[in-house]
Each structure stands twice: as structure tokens, then as C-alpha cells.
Design a protein around this motif. Structure first.
Motif, short mmCIF file in Angstrom:
data_model
loop_
_atom_site.label_atom_id
_atom_site.label_comp_id
_atom_site.label_asym_id
_atom_site.label_seq_id
_atom_site.Cartn_x
_atom_site.Cartn_y
_atom_site.Cartn_z
N MET A 118 38.15 37.79 34.47
CA MET A 118 39.08 37.14 35.39
C MET A 118 39.61 35.83 34.81
SD MET A 118 39.66 38.67 38.36
CE MET A 118 40.07 37.37 39.53
N SER A 138 44.83 40.30 32.81
CA SER A 138 45.48 41.55 33.21
C SER A 138 45.68 42.53 32.05
CB SER A 138 46.83 41.24 33.87
OG SER A 138 47.63 40.43 33.04
N MET A 159 50.15 38.14 39.07
CA MET A 159 49.81 38.54 40.43
C MET A 159 51.07 38.59 41.29
SD MET A 159 47.76 35.04 41.48
CE MET A 159 47.57 35.36 43.20
N ASP A 198 49.26 38.73 46.51
CA ASP A 198 47.93 38.71 45.94
C ASP A 198 47.24 37.36 46.12
OD1 ASP A 198 47.46 41.29 44.98
OD2 ASP A 198 48.52 40.91 43.11
N LEU A 246 42.99 40.15 43.51
CA LEU A 246 42.97 40.34 42.05
C LEU A 246 41.60 40.79 41.60
CD1 LEU A 246 44.88 37.42 40.30
CD2 LEU A 246 45.60 39.77 40.64
N TYR A 247 40.58 40.13 42.09
CA TYR A 247 39.20 40.45 41.74
C TYR A 247 38.89 41.91 42.08
CZ TYR A 247 34.15 39.41 41.31
OH TYR A 247 32.83 39.38 40.94
N LYS A 260 41.02 44.40 42.46
CA LYS A 260 41.80 45.32 41.63
C LYS A 260 41.29 45.39 40.19
CE LYS A 260 46.22 44.44 43.96
NZ LYS A 260 47.54 43.80 43.80
N ARG A 261 40.85 44.26 39.67
CA ARG A 261 40.53 44.19 38.25
C ARG A 261 39.09 44.56 37.89
NH1 ARG A 261 43.78 38.77 36.22
NH2 ARG A 261 45.87 39.54 36.77
#
Length: 165
Positions: free
Chosen positions: A9, A79, A120, A124, A129-130, A132-133
Motif C-alpha cells: 500500500m 497500484s 484512486m 475511493d 483501496l486496501y 481492493k488491493r
């Protein structure tokens, strides 16, 4: 390639850890965010603001696909894991290290979310984000190193070196 690829992240410390890890290994160091900025001759945030997230991700993927270096620690943008072709290239003959920092610690570290150049969408948050990633980080990781709130950088680097043996 014989590299170490760092994923995680924004705010996980990939760049800082990467520089020290490279020194300890006698490797070169590259930050793909810097390569993107150099290529586009502007900041990551400017690319996202002017061209949009999907165009930024496309540029990031191209940078990852075209990178051809050896004996280097590569700090990727958070990303990069969304470009399968970039990750396939980066991980060819390399080890992938996921710097796993808990979400509350990411939130504590990342204060400049709107100007940092994080890919993002408008809706978001660091939470989304966390969410999704994380599956992508886990998918690509050969090694996972958990980082607690007060972890010293040298200790994290030592953990990585131990797991690489």
C-alpha cells in the motif's frame, strides 16, 4: 532478471525500505513512481488529475512491462499489481516481497491522500483501496513481511533478508 520487487500500500515504506535493502545487498534501487514521473515529465498527481486514473494505470503498466534491469531492488507503485503483464515482467526471475502494513497504520502514515499521486477513483478511500488491493498483493507475494506500528526500518530490512535466504 535477478531482482527484488517490493509491493504494498501507499505509505507502507517500499521506497525507504528499498533503498536500505539495496545497499545491504549491493544492488541498485529503482522506484517505478519516479520512472513514471520522469517519463511523463510531471508529478504522479498531475497525471491522475489531467489524464485520469485509468490512463495513469496504463502508463504505470507500460513502465512495468518495459523495465529490464538486473540486481535491483524495485519499489513499485501501490497500484502496479493491477497490471498483470507488468507484474509478469517484473517477477520474471525475481522475488516479490509484500510489505504488509495494517490499515490503521497506513491511515496514520498517509496524510496527503489528495496530493500524493495515489491511483484512486473519486469515491475511493484508503479503506476501499486496501480492500481492493490486498488480494492482489497476496497473489503476487513470494514473501510477506508484516510491519507493525513502531517497527524500525532496519528490522524490517533484516526480516526481508532472512526470508530471502
Amino acid at each position: 532478471m535477478n531482482n527484488i520487487v517490493l509491493i504494498g500500500m501507499p505509505g507502507s515504506g517500499k521506497s525507504t525500505i528499498g533503498v536500505i535493502l539495496a545497499k545491504r545487498l549491493g544492488y541498485d534501487f529503482v522506484d517505478t513512481d519516479n520512472l513514471i514521473s520522469d517519463r511523463e515529465k510531471t508529478t504522479l498527481q498531475d497525471i491522475i488529475d489531467k489524464k485520469g486514473v485509468s490512463e495513469f494505470l496504463k502508463i504505470e503498466g507500460i513502465v512495468g512491462e518495459e523495465l529490464n534491469i538486473d540486481n535491483t531492488v524495485i519499489a513499485t507503485g501501490g497500484s502496479m499489481v493491477f497490471s498483470d503483464s507488468a507484474m509478469k515482467n517484473l517477477l520474471n526471475g525475481s522475488k516479490c516481497v509484500f510489505i504488509d502494513v495494517p490499515l490503521p497504520e497506513i491511515k496514520r502514515r498517509v496524510k496527503n491522500i489528495d496530493t500524493r499521486g495515489i491511483a484512486m477513483e473519486k469515491d475511493d478511500t484508503l479503506d476501499t483501496l486496501y480492500e481492493k488491493r490486498m488480494p492482489k498483493y497476496r497473489e503476487y507475494a513470494d514473501i510477506t513481511v508484516e510491519v507493525k506500528q513502531n517497527s524500525k526500518i532496519d528490522n524490517v530490512v533484516s526480516k526481508i533478508l532472512d526470508k530471502l535466504k
